[in-house]
Design a protein around this motif. Structure first.
Motif, PDB file in Angstrom:
ATOM      1  N   SER A 134      22.032  17.430  34.290  1.00 52.61           N
ATOM      2  CA  SER A 134      23.180  16.529  34.270  1.00 52.61           C
ATOM      3  C   SER A 134      23.223  15.752  32.965  1.00 52.61           C
ATOM      4  O   SER A 134      22.204  15.547  32.305  1.00 52.61           O
ATOM      5  CB  SER A 134      23.154  15.566  35.456  1.00 52.61           C
ATOM      6  N   MET A 135      24.442  15.342  32.622  1.00 56.07           N
ATOM      7  CA  MET A 135      24.682  14.544  31.430  1.00 56.07           C
ATOM      8  C   MET A 135      25.593  13.405  31.854  1.00 56.07           C
ATOM      9  O   MET A 135      26.622  13.637  32.497  1.00 56.07           O
ATOM     10  CB  MET A 135      25.344  15.377  30.349  1.00 56.07           C
ATOM     11  N   GLU A 136      25.197  12.177  31.526  1.00 55.53           N
ATOM     12  CA  GLU A 136      25.971  11.002  31.900  1.00 55.53           C
ATOM     13  C   GLU A 136      26.288  10.196  30.653  1.00 55.53           C
ATOM     14  O   GLU A 136      25.421   9.952  29.822  1.00 55.53           O
ATOM     15  CB  GLU A 136      25.163  10.145  32.877  1.00 55.53           C
ATOM     16  N   PHE A 137      27.550   9.780  30.550  1.00 58.13           N
ATOM     17  CA  PHE A 137      27.987   8.932  29.440  1.00 58.13           C
ATOM     18  C   PHE A 137      28.279   7.549  29.984  1.00 58.13           C
ATOM     19  O   PHE A 137      28.905   7.398  31.031  1.00 58.13           O
ATOM     20  CB  PHE A 137      29.238   9.516  28.772  1.00 58.13           C
ATOM     21  N   LEU A 138      27.805   6.512  29.267  1.00 60.91           N
ATOM     22  CA  LEU A 138      27.937   5.117  29.698  1.00 60.91           C
ATOM     23  C   LEU A 138      28.651   4.322  28.617  1.00 60.91           C
ATOM     24  O   LEU A 138      28.291   4.403  27.448  1.00 60.91           O
ATOM     25  CB  LEU A 138      26.556   4.508  29.921  1.00 60.91           C
TER      26      LEU A 138
END
Length: 172
Positions: A134-138
């Motif tokens: 998974s890849m999460e952008f904040l």
């Protein structure tokens, strides 16, 4: 507080609408939560059934170690399904974490690395082989994530999520 909703269909054979509300509270050394979900499922032109899901969960926080557990049960008209999961997570310097989860059938082992605006995570499942990434952008309390994976008996799956932090309080 959290809300989750989904719509699932399998060609023209099966449909499901699911919605869930969750609430939690925390202190300096614990997190506890409850949840309720409603599932409406049907076969078009045939039968329809509903199920209620209830969830209880909690975590004990001993920085940098967290031990968690979740118990959920779903009551369909003629069937009661009970699930549980336990996990241990080691969080190092808020930049890297690793975890082990067990759900009564398999182990998930994974790790993640955090950057200022992004988190990358990978996990592996045993004894049935599976992989998830998974890849999460904040950015400013808004989180957008994408997840891809596969498990031996299940086809490839892909998920996306979008969330907004309303109130943030640091507990670790």
């Amino acid at each position: 507080m959290a809300f989750f909703g989904s719509y699932t269909e399998l060609d023209s054979i099966y449909r499901q609408v699911y919605s869930e509300w969750d609430a939690s509270t925390f202190g300096s050394w614990y997190i506890v939560g409850v949840g309720y979900g409603l599932s409406v499922e049907w076969i078009p032109g045939e039968s329809r059934w509903t199920g209620n899901r209830y969830k209880l969960g909690g975590s004990l926080l001993w920085s940098p170690l967290t031990v968690s557990g979740l118990l959920s049960w779903m009551d369909y008209p003629d069937n009661l399904m009970v699930d549980y999961a336990v996990s241990v997570r080691l969080d190092l310097a808020r930049r890297f974490y690793s975890f082990v989860e067990y759900d009564g059938e398999s182990f998930d082992v994974g790790s993640a690395i955090r950057f200022k605006y992004m988190t990358l995570q990978s996990s592996y499942r045993f004894p049935d082989f599976g992989v998830g990434c998974s890849m999460e952008f904040l950015l400013g309390g808004v989180s957008a994530a994408a997840t891809y994976g596969f498990v031996e008996q299940i086809w490839d799956w892909f998920g996306v999520s979008l969330s907004k932090t309303v109130r943030k309080k640091t507990i670790l």
